[in-house]
Design an enzyme around this catalytic site. Structure first.
Site, mmCIF file in Angstrom:
data_model
loop_
_atom_site.group_PDB
_atom_site.id
_atom_site.type_symbol
_atom_site.label_atom_id
_atom_site.label_comp_id
_atom_site.label_asym_id
_atom_site.label_seq_id
_atom_site.Cartn_x
_atom_site.Cartn_y
_atom_site.Cartn_z
ATOM 1 C CB THR A 1 -0.900 0.150 1.169
ATOM 2 O OG1 THR A 1 -1.519 1.495 1.396
ATOM 3 C CG2 THR A 1 -0.229 -0.321 2.392
ATOM 4 C CD GLU B 1 -2.039 5.044 4.817
ATOM 5 O OE1 GLU B 1 -1.559 5.371 5.851
ATOM 6 O OE2 GLU B 1 -2.587 6.274 4.155
ATOM 7 C CE1 TYR C 1 -4.095 -1.677 5.999
ATOM 8 C CE2 TYR C 1 -2.710 0.264 5.178
ATOM 9 C CZ TYR C 1 -3.515 -0.812 4.914
ATOM 10 O OH TYR C 1 -3.679 -1.238 3.626
ATOM 11 C CE LYS D 1 -1.881 -4.091 3.945
ATOM 12 N NZ LYS D 1 -2.410 -5.212 3.324
HETATM 13 P P1 NAP Z 1 -11.495 -4.536 2.437
HETATM 14 O O1 NAP Z 1 -12.664 -4.169 1.587
HETATM 15 O O2 NAP Z 1 -11.477 -4.166 3.949
HETATM 16 O O3 NAP Z 1 -11.273 -6.273 2.596
HETATM 17 C C1 NAP Z 1 -10.583 -6.816 3.503
HETATM 18 C C2 NAP Z 1 -10.590 -8.284 3.342
HETATM 19 O O4 NAP Z 1 -9.905 -8.792 4.340
HETATM 20 C C3 NAP Z 1 -12.307 -8.593 3.955
HETATM 21 O O5 NAP Z 1 -12.579 -9.891 2.755
HETATM 22 C C4 NAP Z 1 -12.071 -9.295 5.236
HETATM 23 O O6 NAP Z 1 -13.207 -10.081 5.555
HETATM 24 C C5 NAP Z 1 -10.690 -9.901 5.123
HETATM 25 N N1 NAP Z 1 -9.982 -10.337 6.357
HETATM 26 C C6 NAP Z 1 -9.893 -9.181 7.292
HETATM 27 N N2 NAP Z 1 -9.255 -9.831 8.262
HETATM 28 C C7 NAP Z 1 -8.973 -10.918 8.056
HETATM 29 C C8 NAP Z 1 -8.586 -12.305 8.747
HETATM 30 N N3 NAP Z 1 -8.051 -12.011 9.984
HETATM 31 N N4 NAP Z 1 -8.238 -13.378 7.984
HETATM 32 C C9 NAP Z 1 -9.058 -13.528 6.626
HETATM 33 N N5 NAP Z 1 -9.646 -12.542 6.032
HETATM 34 C C10 NAP Z 1 -9.492 -11.356 6.704
HETATM 35 O O7 NAP Z 1 -10.295 -4.073 1.981
HETATM 36 P P2 NAP Z 1 -9.920 -3.898 0.356
HETATM 37 O O8 NAP Z 1 -10.356 -2.417 -0.014
HETATM 38 O O9 NAP Z 1 -10.588 -4.900 -0.642
HETATM 39 O O10 NAP Z 1 -8.332 -3.999 0.195
HETATM 40 C C11 NAP Z 1 -7.764 -5.488 -0.240
HETATM 41 C C12 NAP Z 1 -6.326 -5.400 0.510
HETATM 42 O O11 NAP Z 1 -5.596 -4.421 -0.247
HETATM 43 C C13 NAP Z 1 -6.370 -5.038 1.888
HETATM 44 O O12 NAP Z 1 -5.073 -6.018 2.527
HETATM 45 C C14 NAP Z 1 -5.791 -3.870 1.960
HETATM 46 O O13 NAP Z 1 -5.082 -3.326 3.102
HETATM 47 C C15 NAP Z 1 -5.043 -3.596 0.785
HETATM 48 N N6 NAP Z 1 -4.810 -2.256 0.126
HETATM 49 C C16 NAP Z 1 -6.153 -1.567 -0.102
HETATM 50 C C17 NAP Z 1 -6.280 -0.234 -0.663
HETATM 51 C C18 NAP Z 1 -7.423 0.519 -1.176
HETATM 52 O O14 NAP Z 1 -7.249 1.640 -1.430
HETATM 53 N N7 NAP Z 1 -8.587 -0.381 -1.158
HETATM 54 C C19 NAP Z 1 -4.991 0.148 -1.263
HETATM 55 C C20 NAP Z 1 -3.696 -0.510 -1.095
HETATM 56 C C21 NAP Z 1 -3.904 -1.439 -0.334
HETATM 57 P P3 NAP Z 1 -14.614 -9.622 6.322
HETATM 58 O O15 NAP Z 1 -15.431 -9.536 5.180
HETATM 59 O O16 NAP Z 1 -14.861 -10.562 7.042
HETATM 60 O O17 NAP Z 1 -14.147 -8.157 6.833
HETATM 61 O O1 F7E Z 2 -8.864 8.127 4.400
HETATM 62 C C1 F7E Z 2 -9.271 11.619 5.480
HETATM 63 C C2 F7E Z 2 -8.078 10.812 6.431
HETATM 64 O O2 F7E Z 2 -9.827 5.994 5.610
HETATM 65 C C3 F7E Z 2 -8.208 9.116 3.592
HETATM 66 C C4 F7E Z 2 -7.220 2.070 2.895
HETATM 67 O O3 F7E Z 2 -7.950 1.450 1.803
HETATM 68 O O4 F7E Z 2 -6.182 3.622 1.426
HETATM 69 C C5 F7E Z 2 -6.876 3.568 2.317
HETATM 70 O O5 F7E Z 2 -6.373 4.174 3.627
HETATM 71 C C6 F7E Z 2 -8.086 10.402 4.066
HETATM 72 C C7 F7E Z 2 -7.452 10.399 4.995
HETATM 73 O O6 F7E Z 2 -8.285 6.039 3.475
HETATM 74 C C8 F7E Z 2 -12.542 11.564 7.134
HETATM 75 O O7 F7E Z 2 -7.790 11.425 7.345
HETATM 76 C C9 F7E Z 2 -11.033 13.041 6.616
HETATM 77 O O8 F7E Z 2 -6.334 11.419 5.265
HETATM 78 O O9 F7E Z 2 -10.530 6.896 3.265
HETATM 79 P P1 F7E Z 2 -9.439 6.625 4.181
HETATM 80 P P2 F7E Z 2 -6.621 5.844 4.013
HETATM 81 O O10 F7E Z 2 -6.266 5.944 5.176
HETATM 82 O O11 F7E Z 2 -6.018 6.643 2.926
HETATM 83 C C10 F7E Z 2 -4.756 2.957 1.602
HETATM 84 C C11 F7E Z 2 -3.960 3.110 0.351
HETATM 85 C C12 F7E Z 2 -4.784 1.556 1.995
HETATM 86 O O12 F7E Z 2 -3.981 0.778 2.159
HETATM 87 C C13 F7E Z 2 -5.917 1.365 3.212
HETATM 88 O O13 F7E Z 2 -6.175 0.052 3.341
HETATM 89 O O14 F7E Z 2 -9.396 10.783 4.222
HETATM 90 N N1 F7E Z 2 -10.432 11.949 6.214
HETATM 91 N N2 F7E Z 2 -12.386 12.820 7.052
HETATM 92 C C14 F7E Z 2 -11.323 10.940 6.695
HETATM 93 N N3 F7E Z 2 -11.002 9.640 6.520
HETATM 94 C C15 F7E Z 2 -12.005 8.769 6.993
HETATM 95 N N4 F7E Z 2 -12.118 7.461 7.012
HETATM 96 N N5 F7E Z 2 -13.268 9.258 7.472
HETATM 97 C C16 F7E Z 2 -13.426 10.631 7.723
HETATM 98 O O15 F7E Z 2 -14.578 11.052 8.199
#
Ligand code: NAP
Ligand code: F7E
Length: 337
Positions: free
Chosen positions: A125, A127, A149, A153
């Protein structure tokens, strides 16, 4: 016919990847952890729930991982499961590291033991860049994570690289910048915004409460990014790749794009915790600031350079941030009709 195993198949990316692989003719298996209210809602929404083989699977449980990898003859393993909400990771740092760091080692070590020829994808990620040391960020940018987090990662990222270098495994990391969709979890800021604005457009009265409006993110569409994951595992040699759009947008502008899509015209007023947005047409308050959504340490700016993925994988994102906001806002609006 190839066989793939997807951890986190019930999540946003898991569902889009399952659909992509089913369409490509894969036999798709997925891991689902035990929760009190199991559902395959995202897979159903994409029309593939009946096409995937579901297994009980938890990244914290070594023997469960062992049995699944022993029993499913898989060509590709996509590790998408994770505690993915940055905001929760300060409250759950130990759990987050157990799943997002140790979980990766558990899988890699079991694959090494039982199926070392399996191609492995790790969900790394942006992050990890945190307090960014270079703009835009690319594969070689120094890491400086800002949350439990992000720290967890970083371990997952380097243990993937280490198993590739130590044992010659085909293990790749995708360093993915934020990617969203109508299936995004409701706690992430984009979906929180589109859902709240859709309710307001339907006659609701509750303004959305947000935190840091100045944070900037490089937002793309999940459907585009899972294609990049798949392309990584089709390469002869495993490697790490950034996937990003190379555009950065404030939270405030994402609100504006979603509001535009729903026919609102926002007037912004005030600064810091006193900042508000009001719809000039309806007079309704749309945004208020609530300090509880600020984070102990913030990632202020993310913008990715995906040149390597473009040149080596032929990958480019197709949906820009305005189209994304529109897609999500319209989907939430239509679901409330
Ligand atoms: P998500 O919607 O939160 O999905 C996470 C998945 O992981 C869900 O199926 C969840 O199951 C499962 N899970 C959580 N804890 C687990 C455990 N202990 N054992 C097995 N399964 C578990 O996340 P996403 O947005 O699809 O992201 C997929 C991956 O990419 C994650 O690892 C995230 O950190 C990473 N990532 C996401 C982004 C983004 O912007 N979306 C960017 C960079 C990296 P439940 O349905 O039961 O909760
Ligand atoms: O926050 C700001 C917050 O929670 C984005 C995950 O998929 O992307 C995701 O992480 C920004 C941050 O995503 C609120 O402070 C303001 O700056 O949507 P987010 P994230 O933290 O960027 C990365 C790439 C991953 O890997 C992660 O799994 O938005 N923000 N106000 C807020 N964020 C939230 N959630 N809620 C608010 O009210």
């Amino acid at each position: 016919m190839k066989t793939a195993f997807i951890t986190g198949i019930t999540g946003q990316d898991g569902a889009y990847l399952a659909k992509l692989l089913v369409e490509k003719g894969y036999k798709v298996h997925g891991g689902v952890r035990r929760i009190s209210h199991p559902e395959l809602g995202r897979l159903e929404a994409l029309g593939v729930a009946k096409d995937v083989h579901i297994h009980d699977f938890d990244l914290t449980e070594p023997n469960n991982i062992y049995r699944v990898i022993r029993d499913v003859a898989m060509d590709e393993f996509y590790n998408l499961a994770g505690q993915s909400f940055v905001g929760a990771s300060w409250e759950l740092p130990i759990y987050t590291s157990d799943v997002d760091a140790m979980g990766v080692a558990r899988v890699l070590d079991t694959l090494r033991t039982l199926r070392p020829e399996t191609r492995f994808y790790q969900a790394s990620t942006s992050e990890m860049f945190g307090l960014v040391q270079e703009v835009p960020q690319r594969e070689t940018t120094q890491l400086h994570p800002r949350s439990p987090y992000g720290v967890a990662k970083v371990y997952g990222h380097f243990i993937t690289m280490n198993y590739r270098e130590s044992f010659g495994m085909h293990a790749s990391s995708g360093i993915l910048f934020n990617h969203e969709s109508p299936l995004r979890g409701k706690e992430f800021v984009t979906r929180k915004i589109t859902l709240a604005l859709a309710k307001l457009a339907h006659g609701g009265v509750d303004a959305v409460q947000l935190g840091n409006m100045d944070a900037r993110r490089d937002w793309g569409f999940s459907g585009d990014y899972v294609e990049g994951m798949w392309r990584m595992l089709q390469q002869d040699v495993a490697d790490d790749y950034v996937l990003a759009t190379n555009t950065t947008t404030t939270i405030r502008d994402f609100v504006n794009y979603a509001a535009d899509a729903l026919g609102m015209d926002l007037a912004w007023d005030g600064e810091g915790v006193a900042e508000t947005a009001t719809d000039r047409k309806s007079g309704k308050r749309v945004v208020e600031i609530n300090e509880k959504f600020f984070r102990p340490a913030e990632v202020e700016l993310l913008i990715g350079d995906a040149r390597k993925a473009r040149e080596k994988l032929g990958w480019t994102p197709k949906v820009d941030v305005r189209e994304l906001a529109q897609m999500m806002a319209k989907s939430d609006f239509d679901a409330l009709l």
